[in-house]
Write a protein that holds these residues in place. Structure first.
Motif, short mmCIF file in Angstrom:
data_model
loop_
_atom_site.label_atom_id
_atom_site.label_comp_id
_atom_site.label_asym_id
_atom_site.label_seq_id
_atom_site.Cartn_x
_atom_site.Cartn_y
_atom_site.Cartn_z
N TRP A 17 -43.84 -27.88 -71.11
CA TRP A 17 -43.08 -29.06 -71.51
C TRP A 17 -42.57 -29.77 -70.27
N MET A 18 -42.16 -31.01 -70.47
CA MET A 18 -41.63 -31.83 -69.37
C MET A 18 -40.11 -31.86 -69.44
N ASN A 19 -39.47 -31.78 -68.28
CA ASN A 19 -38.01 -31.85 -68.19
C ASN A 19 -37.64 -32.65 -66.95
N ASP A 20 -37.20 -33.90 -67.15
CA ASP A 20 -36.83 -34.78 -66.03
C ASP A 20 -37.97 -34.91 -65.02
N GLY A 21 -39.17 -35.04 -65.53
CA GLY A 21 -40.33 -35.24 -64.67
C GLY A 21 -40.95 -33.97 -64.13
N LEU A 22 -40.35 -32.83 -64.42
CA LEU A 22 -40.88 -31.55 -63.96
C LEU A 22 -41.65 -30.88 -65.09
N VAL A 23 -42.76 -30.26 -64.72
CA VAL A 23 -43.54 -29.50 -65.70
C VAL A 23 -42.97 -28.08 -65.77
N CYS A 24 -42.52 -27.69 -66.96
CA CYS A 24 -41.98 -26.34 -67.16
C CYS A 24 -42.99 -25.51 -67.94
N ARG A 25 -42.95 -24.22 -67.72
CA ARG A 25 -43.91 -23.31 -68.34
C ARG A 25 -43.20 -22.04 -68.76
N ALA A 26 -43.51 -21.56 -69.94
CA ALA A 26 -43.00 -20.29 -70.42
C ALA A 26 -44.15 -19.48 -70.99
N GLU A 27 -44.15 -18.19 -70.71
CA GLU A 27 -45.18 -17.30 -71.23
C GLU A 27 -44.55 -16.31 -72.19
N GLU A 28 -45.13 -16.18 -73.36
CA GLU A 28 -44.69 -15.19 -74.32
C GLU A 28 -45.57 -13.95 -74.17
N MET A 29 -44.91 -12.79 -74.03
CA MET A 29 -45.63 -11.54 -73.86
C MET A 29 -45.02 -10.50 -74.79
N THR A 30 -45.73 -9.42 -75.00
CA THR A 30 -45.23 -8.37 -75.87
C THR A 30 -44.01 -7.69 -75.27
N LEU A 31 -43.14 -7.19 -76.14
CA LEU A 31 -41.92 -6.52 -75.71
C LEU A 31 -42.22 -5.10 -75.25
N ILE A 32 -41.68 -4.74 -74.08
CA ILE A 32 -41.78 -3.37 -73.57
C ILE A 32 -40.43 -2.71 -73.77
N GLY A 33 -40.39 -1.61 -74.52
CA GLY A 33 -39.13 -0.94 -74.82
C GLY A 33 -38.72 0.11 -73.83
N GLU A 34 -39.58 0.42 -72.89
CA GLU A 34 -39.28 1.44 -71.88
C GLU A 34 -38.17 0.95 -70.95
N PRO A 35 -37.20 1.81 -70.57
CA PRO A 35 -36.12 1.36 -69.68
C PRO A 35 -36.62 1.08 -68.26
N VAL A 36 -35.98 0.11 -67.61
CA VAL A 36 -36.32 -0.20 -66.22
C VAL A 36 -35.76 0.88 -65.30
N VAL A 37 -36.35 1.01 -64.14
CA VAL A 37 -35.88 2.00 -63.17
C VAL A 37 -34.46 1.70 -62.74
N SER A 38 -34.15 0.41 -62.56
CA SER A 38 -32.82 -0.02 -62.16
C SER A 38 -32.52 -1.37 -62.80
N THR A 39 -31.28 -1.59 -63.20
CA THR A 39 -30.91 -2.90 -63.74
C THR A 39 -30.59 -3.90 -62.63
N ALA A 40 -30.49 -3.43 -61.41
CA ALA A 40 -30.22 -4.29 -60.26
C ALA A 40 -31.43 -4.34 -59.35
N TYR A 41 -31.50 -5.40 -58.53
CA TYR A 41 -32.62 -5.54 -57.59
C TYR A 41 -32.64 -4.38 -56.60
#
Length: 202
Positions: A17-41
């Protein structure tokens, strides 16, 4: 998404979609229920990861490296500029091996005990070792674990390109702190590690 044989969410659809002249993109992917190794970077303690997990990660990165795509995640000019601006370095920063990688691999984008790689908006062509370098850098507060990473992912980190990637990651930390006008313990580590890597690469 043209990535196969790598543990990741499955692609469903893309929306633009367009937002103030910028092209935006979103990807829908399947949900992964496994916990992440860390919630922080960055990590504050070493996660419990099995030998099999590490083997699966190495295999996933190897399969990803041979993926066929025209996506580009990082170019040589960006590597040259960041290292020069951060460290004033006059060394050869030419990358010799370019592969396909994830591009944003850190501990909040990896799951365990079952391995999945999450957040695929940055994947594409990059220097060999960049993904491993980001995992190494984001474990700086846990030196023993950071050392384990360098051993587990030695094929990517011990080569010259891998060390250049580590230097580039450190350079970006230094430059980010410079722009903000405020350093952190991560900045201090990046400066020390970067200086040491410069000596190795000179």
């Amino acid at each position: 998404m043209a990535v196969h044989a790598v543990p990741k969410p499955s692609f469903i659809q893309t929306v633009h979609w367009m937002n103030d002249g910028l092209v935006c993109r979103a990807e829908e992917m399947t949900l992964i229920g496994e916990p992440v190794v860390s919630t922080a970077y960055t990590l504050d303690r070493a996660p419990e990861l099995s030998g099999q997990w590490w083997e699966e990660l190495s295999a996933a990165l190897e399969r990803l490296a041979s993926t066929d795509t025209d996506r580009v995640a990082l170019i040589q000019e960006d590597i040259d500029r960041s290292i020069r601006e951060a460290f004033g370095a006059q060394i050869d920063t030419t990358v010799s091996q370019w592969v396909i990688g994830h591009g944003d691999l850190h501990w909040a984008n990896l799951t365990a005990p079952r391995l999945f790689l999450l957040d695929w908006d940055s994947w594409g062509l990059m220097p060999r070792g960049l993904d491993a370098a980001k995992l190494w850098e984001s474990a700086f507060r846990v030196p023993d674990f950071a050392e384990e990473i360098t051993e587990r992912l030695a094929p990517d980190l011990a080569c010259r390109d891998g060390k250049l990637c580590q230097l580039w990651v450190c350079a970006n930390r230094v430059l980010g702190a410079r722009r903000r006008g405020k350093g952190t313990d991560q900045t201090e580590h990046a400066h020390r590690a970067g200086k040491s890597l410069l000596v190795e690469l000179s």
